[in-house]
Design a protein around this motif. Sequence first.
Motif, PDB file in Angstrom:
ATOM      1  N   PRO A 187      31.095  40.134  53.361  1.00 17.37           N
ATOM      2  CA  PRO A 187      31.545  40.824  54.584  1.00 17.37           C
ATOM      3  C   PRO A 187      32.550  40.036  55.397  1.00 17.37           C
ATOM      4  O   PRO A 187      33.487  40.606  55.956  1.00 17.37           O
ATOM      5  N   ILE A 188      32.381  38.705  55.469  1.00 20.14           N
ATOM      6  CA  ILE A 188      33.287  37.921  56.311  1.00 20.14           C
ATOM      7  C   ILE A 188      34.674  37.826  55.684  1.00 20.14           C
ATOM      8  O   ILE A 188      35.675  37.670  56.389  1.00 20.14           O
ATOM      9  N   VAL A 189      34.746  37.921  54.352  1.00 18.73           N
ATOM     10  CA  VAL A 189      36.056  37.965  53.699  1.00 18.73           C
ATOM     11  C   VAL A 189      36.759  39.270  54.041  1.00 18.73           C
ATOM     12  O   VAL A 189      37.972  39.288  54.319  1.00 18.73           O
ATOM     13  N   ARG A 190      36.016  40.356  54.059  1.00 20.93           N
ATOM     14  CA  ARG A 190      36.612  41.645  54.429  1.00 20.93           C
ATOM     15  C   ARG A 190      37.142  41.615  55.862  1.00 20.93           C
ATOM     16  O   ARG A 190      38.144  42.255  56.181  1.00 20.93           O
ATOM     17  N   GLN A 191      36.485  40.840  56.724  1.00 20.71           N
ATOM     18  CA  GLN A 191      36.962  40.725  58.101  1.00 20.71           C
ATOM     19  C   GLN A 191      38.249  39.914  58.203  1.00 20.71           C
ATOM     20  O   GLN A 191      38.928  39.978  59.229  1.00 20.71           O
ATOM     21  N   MET A 192      38.578  39.174  57.152  1.00 18.46           N
ATOM     22  CA  MET A 192      39.825  38.406  57.145  1.00 18.46           C
ATOM     23  C   MET A 192      40.972  39.150  56.483  1.00 18.46           C
ATOM     24  O   MET A 192      42.037  38.582  56.250  1.00 18.46           O
ATOM     25  N   ARG A 193      40.773  40.419  56.172  1.00 19.77           N
ATOM     26  CA  ARG A 193      41.806  41.217  55.532  1.00 19.77           C
ATOM     27  C   ARG A 193      42.709  41.858  56.585  1.00 19.77           C
ATOM     28  O   ARG A 193      42.261  42.184  57.699  1.00 19.77           O
ATOM     29  N   PRO A 194      43.981  42.095  56.269  1.00 18.24           N
ATOM     30  CA  PRO A 194      44.847  42.834  57.191  1.00 18.24           C
ATOM     31  C   PRO A 194      44.252  44.198  57.505  1.00 18.24           C
ATOM     32  O   PRO A 194      43.756  44.900  56.625  1.00 18.24           O
ATOM     33  N   GLY A 195      44.251  44.564  58.779  1.00 21.08           N
ATOM     34  CA  GLY A 195      43.746  45.860  59.182  1.00 21.08           C
ATOM     35  C   GLY A 195      42.258  45.919  59.438  1.00 21.08           C
ATOM     36  O   GLY A 195      41.748  46.979  59.821  1.00 21.08           O
ATOM     37  N   SER A 196      41.530  44.802  59.244  1.00 22.11           N
ATOM     38  CA  SER A 196      40.094  44.822  59.519  1.00 22.11           C
ATOM     39  C   SER A 196      39.865  44.991  61.016  1.00 22.11           C
ATOM     40  O   SER A 196      40.764  44.782  61.843  1.00 22.11           O
ATOM     41  N   ALA A 197      38.636  45.346  61.383  1.00 16.70           N
ATOM     42  CA  ALA A 197      38.315  45.546  62.798  1.00 16.70           C
ATOM     43  C   ALA A 197      38.552  44.271  63.602  1.00 16.70           C
ATOM     44  O   ALA A 197      39.042  44.316  64.740  1.00 16.70           O
ATOM     45  N   VAL A 198      38.221  43.114  63.026  1.00 15.87           N
ATOM     46  CA  VAL A 198      38.405  41.841  63.731  1.00 15.87           C
ATOM     47  C   VAL A 198      39.893  41.550  63.926  1.00 15.87           C
ATOM     48  O   VAL A 198      40.325  41.180  65.030  1.00 15.87           O
ATOM     49  N   ILE A 199      40.692  41.707  62.873  1.00 13.66           N
ATOM     50  CA  ILE A 199      42.127  41.437  62.978  1.00 13.66           C
ATOM     51  C   ILE A 199      42.776  42.387  63.973  1.00 13.66           C
ATOM     52  O   ILE A 199      43.626  41.977  64.788  1.00 13.66           O
ATOM     53  N   GLU A 200      42.377  43.649  63.957  1.00 17.19           N
ATOM     54  CA  GLU A 200      42.935  44.610  64.914  1.00 17.19           C
ATOM     55  C   GLU A 200      42.510  44.273  66.343  1.00 17.19           C
ATOM     56  O   GLU A 200      43.286  44.447  67.287  1.00 17.19           O
ATOM     57  N   GLU A 201      41.291  43.785  66.498  1.00 11.95           N
ATOM     58  CA  GLU A 201      40.822  43.413  67.836  1.00 11.95           C
ATOM     59  C   GLU A 201      41.637  42.250  68.400  1.00 11.95           C
ATOM     60  O   GLU A 201      41.921  42.201  69.602  1.00 11.95           O
ATOM     61  N   LEU A 202      42.025  41.324  67.530  1.00 13.91           N
ATOM     62  CA  LEU A 202      42.818  40.178  67.976  1.00 13.91           C
ATOM     63  C   LEU A 202      44.249  40.574  68.334  1.00 13.91           C
ATOM     64  O   LEU A 202      44.970  39.788  68.952  1.00 13.91           O
ATOM     65  N   LYS A 203      44.668  41.772  67.951  1.00 11.15           N
ATOM     66  CA  LYS A 203      45.991  42.261  68.336  1.00 11.15           C
ATOM     67  C   LYS A 203      45.998  42.879  69.730  1.00 11.15           C
ATOM     68  O   LYS A 203      47.067  43.123  70.292  1.00 11.15           O
ATOM     69  N   GLU A 204      44.816  43.137  70.274  1.00 12.53           N
ATOM     70  CA  GLU A 204      44.732  43.791  71.575  1.00 12.53           C
ATOM     71  C   GLU A 204      45.252  42.878  72.682  1.00 12.53           C
ATOM     72  O   GLU A 204      45.297  41.651  72.528  1.00 12.53           O
ATOM     73  N   PRO A 205      45.665  43.450  73.820  1.00  8.78           N
ATOM     74  CA  PRO A 205      46.204  42.634  74.918  1.00  8.78           C
ATOM     75  C   PRO A 205      45.236  41.545  75.362  1.00  8.78           C
ATOM     76  O   PRO A 205      44.021  41.736  75.388  1.00  8.78           O
ATOM     77  N   ALA A 206      45.792  40.391  75.710  1.00 10.59           N
ATOM     78  CA  ALA A 206      44.999  39.265  76.206  1.00 10.59           C
ATOM     79  C   ALA A 206      45.801  38.551  77.294  1.00 10.59           C
ATOM     80  O   ALA A 206      46.121  37.372  77.177  1.00 10.59           O
ATOM     81  N   PRO A 207      46.132  39.267  78.374  1.00 14.13           N
ATOM     82  CA  PRO A 207      47.070  38.718  79.362  1.00 14.13           C
ATOM     83  C   PRO A 207      46.547  37.516  80.126  1.00 14.13           C
ATOM     84  O   PRO A 207      47.339  36.737  80.674  1.00 14.13           O
ATOM     85  N   ASP A 208      45.244  37.327  80.179  1.00 14.77           N
ATOM     86  CA  ASP A 208      44.685  36.246  80.982  1.00 14.77           C
ATOM     87  C   ASP A 208      44.168  35.082  80.149  1.00 14.77           C
ATOM     88  O   ASP A 208      43.496  34.190  80.677  1.00 14.77           O
ATOM     89  N   CYS A 209      44.450  35.073  78.849  1.00 16.10           N
ATOM     90  CA  CYS A 209      43.941  34.000  77.983  1.00 16.10           C
ATOM     91  C   CYS A 209      44.614  32.672  78.339  1.00 16.10           C
ATOM     92  O   CYS A 209      45.834  32.548  78.295  1.00 16.10           O
ATOM     93  N   ARG A 210      43.819  31.665  78.688  1.00 18.48           N
ATOM     94  CA  ARG A 210      44.337  30.371  79.137  1.00 18.48           C
ATOM     95  C   ARG A 210      44.443  29.349  78.020  1.00 18.48           C
ATOM     96  O   ARG A 210      45.030  28.275  78.207  1.00 18.48           O
ATOM     97  N   THR A 211      43.875  29.618  76.879  1.00 15.88           N
ATOM     98  CA  THR A 211      43.927  28.665  75.769  1.00 15.88           C
ATOM     99  C   THR A 211      45.341  28.573  75.210  1.00 15.88           C
ATOM    100  O   THR A 211      46.045  29.569  75.100  1.00 15.88           O
ATOM    101  N   GLN A 212      45.740  27.358  74.847  1.00 16.10           N
ATOM    102  CA  GLN A 212      47.027  27.137  74.205  1.00 16.10           C
ATOM    103  C   GLN A 212      46.804  26.991  72.701  1.00 16.10           C
ATOM    104  O   GLN A 212      45.885  26.287  72.282  1.00 16.10           O
ATOM    105  N   PHE A 213      47.632  27.649  71.922  1.00 13.96           N
ATOM    106  CA  PHE A 213      47.458  27.705  70.472  1.00 13.96           C
ATOM    107  C   PHE A 213      48.577  26.935  69.782  1.00 13.96           C
ATOM    108  O   PHE A 213      49.758  27.095  70.112  1.00 13.96           O
ATOM    109  N   VAL A 214      48.189  26.128  68.795  1.00 11.09           N
ATOM    110  CA  VAL A 214      49.140  25.449  67.921  1.00 11.09           C
ATOM    111  C   VAL A 214      48.693  25.713  66.496  1.00 11.09           C
ATOM    112  O   VAL A 214      47.588  25.316  66.100  1.00 11.09           O
TER     113      VAL A 214
END
Length: 285
Positions: A187-214
């Motif tokens: 199941p967790i591999v399926r969540q790492m596929r393009p278009g999965s619910a998790v990947i789509e959720e991470l595309k949603e707006p996150a205007p207040d996220c304070r974490t810096q990503f590298v």
Amino acid sequence: MSALSALSALAALPALPGRIAGRFSGALLKATALEAAILAGHLVLYPSGITQERRAMPVQPPPDAPRLPPDRRPPVLLLHGFADNRSVFVLLRRALTQHGGRRVESLNYSPLTCDIPTAAELLGRRVEELCERAGHARVDIVGHSLGGLIARYYAQRLGGDVRVRTLVTLGTPHTGTRVAPLANAHPIVRQMRPGSAVIEELKEPAPDCRTQFVSFWSDLDQVMDPPETACVDHPDLLAQNIQVTGIGHLALPVHPAVANGVREALDLAEPGADAKGAPGGLTVA
């Protein structure tokens, strides 16, 4: 994804898609040989990382001991990839502690973990506990492969940006990877596929996220399909993507050049604030 999926990718080299086959060169051969050597070494080290790391309690100095200024840098938490454990970070951890002087800990999540949001909740509990023990309000996280995706979900979707100052990801499928389709039974591999619910959720707006990503991504990463999936591409996130040339997926948490890059990213006060002025990539071939 980590050692297990990398092994599948190595075994499938003769049937690589045209994107990779067209670039089959001396650099790819060298990177593949390095991946095989790292895999062999990691299989030897793997048993040493099966158990959860012992959590060190702070040592109180004697009352008359000279007071040193506190380290204002956050502690670092290392998070491994799919079917892996903390042993993958032996060399990176040494680089961060010896050359960066940082407090570094690691978290093993269960190999039976089947859900990224659930793993992110576990991560959140460990982060809270680490902040309390270390006396810091925030932490930095370095995640390899799936570990980076779990940490991103925690920071972006569960309010973890309050605690996570900087998240460094190494070969993480931020937009989903298509490699090793036979692994879809997990199941967790399926969540790492393009278009999965998790990947789509991470595309949603996150205007207040304070974490810096590298994010460190490699053009020869056979586990990321396409390789650019390991880049953070979100309009609301403060992110810097650093291309690594000449190594594969398993080498990312092991190679000294990448370790130096991770240490430099963590040492910057605002690692993603000026991506234009920062190094655009690392060549390690």
